[in-house]
Design an enzyme around this catalytic site. Structure first.
Site, PDB file in Angstrom:
ATOM      1  N   PRO A 208       0.813  -1.193   0.081  1.00  0.00           N
ATOM      2  CA  PRO A 208      -0.041  -0.080   0.059  1.00  0.00           C
ATOM      3  C   PRO A 208       0.877   1.346   0.085  1.00  0.00           C
ATOM      4  CG  PRO A 208      -0.709  -1.513   1.749  1.00  0.00           C
ATOM      5  CD  PRO A 208       0.615  -2.015   1.238  1.00  0.00           C
ATOM      6  N   GLU A 430     -21.626  10.649  21.768  1.00  0.00           N
ATOM      7  CA  GLU A 430     -20.296  10.093  22.071  1.00  0.00           C
ATOM      8  C   GLU A 430     -20.554   9.261  23.130  1.00  0.00           C
ATOM      9  OE1 GLU A 430     -18.291  10.163  19.757  1.00  0.00           O
ATOM     10  OE2 GLU A 430     -19.185  11.809  18.620  1.00  0.00           O
TER      11      GLU A 430
END
Length: 651
Positions: A208, A430
């Site tokens: 990658p 959250e």
């Protein structure tokens, strides 16, 4: 000053033009006004009559000034230069008294006028000759450029003064060993040829972006005591026919003259794509360039010690003829580093930088799963910038941790004004993510919960794995889906309404559930099979098309199964947050007050709850006479949160 400089040559031409124009202008403006032209006989008559007050002799030109109107007249003489004007006039009967009254003076032309006259005569020819010479040089230079158009643009490194060596590369020990063996083959070929081993033709670096392919090639250049040629794959291809193949030939000819040597081709997929792929035919020039590379790597002339090292992050689109043995004999895989590799890369990039006593590189390596070598280098650089911005003398652990968050989610945006109502919604959102992650056994531990805006996100719940993971279990997917939907579930429970804050969570959950059904075979209803052929359209860049190889009935079943997995995960999140509503309120109020809660403070809120258990792989014993059917995991116990069991798939 370099005479071959273009500005220098053009400046000389412009200076020559200015000098010629100045000479011509001076000569033009210095010519006397021709008020009146008279004959020599008229001059004699005027002097004898006493009409002349002044007579000026300048070479073959006589200028007289009349007494009556003070006007001038010009007389052109054709006479012997050794005979003066007085002697000539005396021959025509002019007396000495008349000559004295005419006031005759002899004026010699100044030396500067002679020079200007000479320049005005010669410089036009010099100017024409200079322009002709300049045009010829330009034509010759253009011809040389045209002749060198097919020359290779490879840059040669001798390796005498290496800037990067294998000591500067970490986290890719297997790749370093492969390339170190190639360098050793070039240094001591007898060691290998004595055993009948042949030198490899090519080494393909695959990985990658950011995993260190180009850096490793630079290290090879630093380690090898042989010439090293570096070129990009895009430098071969031009719009003109035959240029790429010509450059390939020139590159290999140069490499053969300097053998043994190494040739590095960066991003070889620019020229090595599969032949015959593309809409409306292929790119003939690129294919001819690739054909020339194939011939040079394994043609009739095979007795050359030239090793080709190429890098790409797209091995799937390379032509099969390029990957066969005899051309690229070795394929070196450079993957993202594990925790040990990340620690080694951190040690490389922190070398020479002042670090604080509290810095723990092992902890930083654990908090950066999935980071490539380039990401880690950027992380260390961001930490150094943060430390310098805070006027520190050394990089501290807090700087590194904040740099990790900055690389993952972007910089903090504390200047963003958020109303109290929206801040409360974000805090509960959250907190919902964090509590569901805490109560599910397959979710990663919560690292930090924050409602400080970063990048495009209004808040962030960071969770980091304890170890590197290469296999994903179905139970891990289902728990992660419930954690992703924890924010949406918290909004529904607390406010009785939902917002757009969960849009990204919904996208990720939908993609994950569809992948479970269509790619990983994790659906009990549809069985262990995949659905749809994913093909990349090369001529349209990274666009991917999916060819449906299933019926409309199966498509409906896929949609129903995806919906079932998503709703099941949402119901689990609702159940957890309903049971731990007190923890949800406590965490949300704490976030509203301090904006950020770290892992230690978060775990302290769950001191009365059992610790989060980690799943283990338990092999199922085989039974005789029956297929080894995997036994489903039992549902989590009541002590761990009384989670509902997975709903059975519809018959």
């Amino acid at each position: 000053m370099n005479p071959n400089n273009q500005w220098y040559r053009n400046g000389l031409v412009y200076l020559l033009i200015v000098v010629v124009l100045a000479a011509l202008a001076y000569q033009f403006f210095q010519q006397p006004r021709q008020t009146k032209q008279i004959q020599f006989n008229d001059l004699v008559t005027a002097i004898q009559n006493g009409d002349v007050s002044k007579t000026s002799v300048n070479g073959s030109t006589v200028t007289i000034t009349y007494k009556s109107d003070n006007k001038q007249a010009l007389v052109a003489l054709s006479r012997n230069p050794n005979v003066s004007l007085e002697q000539t006039l005396a021959l025509y009967g002019v007396t000495p008294e008349q000559l004295k009254a005419a006031n005759i003076t002899n004026e010699n032309p100044p030396q500067w006028d002679n020079i200007i006259t000479l320049l005005g005569t010669i410089l036009p020819f010099l100017l024409i000759g200079g322009l002709f010479f300049f045009l010829m040089r330009q034509a010759q230079s253009g011809n040389n450029q045209a002749m060198s158009f097919g020359k290779s643009r490879a840059r040669m490194f001798s390796g005498d003064k290496p800037t990067v060596t294998f000591a500067d590369v970490a986290g890719v020990e297997e790749a370093k060993a492969e390339l170190a063996e190639v360098v050793e083959f070039l240094k001591e070929p007898d060691k290998f040829t004595a055993l009948g081993a042949r030198i490899p033709k090519g080494v393909l670096l695959v990985g990658p972006p950011g995993t260190g392919k180009t850096l490793l090639a630079r290290a090879v250049a630093g380690e090898a005591n042989v010439p090293f040629f570096s070129i990009s794959g895009s430098e071969f291809v031009e719009m003109f026919v035959g240029v790429g193949a010509s450059r390939v030939r020139d590159l290999f000819d140069t490499a053969k003259r300097n053998s043994p040597c190494i040739v590095f081709v960066d991003e070889i997929d620019a020229v090595g794509r599969h032949r015959g792929a593309g809409l409306g035919g292929s790119h003939d020039e690129r294919e001819q360039t690739l054909n020339q590379i194939l011939v040079e790597m394994d043609g009739f002339d095979t007795d050359t010690n030239v090793i080709i090292i190429a890098s790409t992050n797209r091995p799937d689109i390379l032509d099969p003829a390029l990957l066969r043995p005899g051309r690229f004999d070795r394929r070196v895989i450079l993957d993202r580093p594990d925790m040990v590799g990340r620690k080694a890369i951190l040690e490389v990039h922190t070398r020479g930088k002042p670090l604080g006593d509290d810095v723990n590189l092992v902890a930083v390596a654990k908090s950066t799963p999935g980071f490539s070598g380039a990401d880690i280098e950027n992380l260390v650089n961001e930490a150094a910038i943060l430390a310098a911005r805070r006027n520190k003398k050394a990089i501290g652990m807090a700087d590194l941790q904040e740099a990790v968050e900055k690389v993952i989610a972007g910089p903090e945006r504390k200047s963003r004004v958020i109303s109290e109502d929206e801040k409360k919604v974000i805090a509960y959102h959250e907190a919902g993510h964090a509590i569901v992650m805490r109560m599910l056994p397959n979710c990663d531990p919560v690292y930090k919960v924050s409602i400080v805006s970063r990048g495009m996100a209004l808040g962030i719940t960071m969770h980091l794995p304890e170890d590197d993971r290469y296999l994903m279990r179905r139970s891990k997917f289902t728990d992660d889906m419930a954690a992703l939907l924890g924010g949406r579930a918290a909004e529904q429970i607390v406010f009785g309404d939902i917002t757009t804050g969960a849009s990204n969570d919904l996208e990720r959950v939908t993609d994950l559930s569809r992948s479970m059904v269509t790619r990983y075979g994790m659906s009990d209803l549809l069985g262990p099979r995949t659905f749809g052929d994913r093909e990349e359209l090369v001529f349209l860049g990274r666009e991917i098309s999916e060819q449906r190889n299933y019926s409309e009935l199966v498509a409906q079943q896929i949609d129903n199964e995806v919906k079932r997995l998503v709703m099941q995960a949402y119901d689990r999140a609702i159940t957890i947050l309903t049971q731990y509503r007190d923890k949800l309120d406590e965490l949300a109020e704490r976030l509203i007050k301090v904006e950020t809660v770290d892992a230690a403070e978060f775990e302290a809120m769950f001191a009365d709850a059992p610790p989060q258990e980690r799943p283990r792989y338990v092999p199922i014993p085989a039974t005789s006479g029956a297929a080894n059917t995997p036994k489903q995991e039992p549902p989590p116990s009541v002590e761990r949160g009384a989670l509902p069991p997975l709903a059975p798939s519809p018959a």
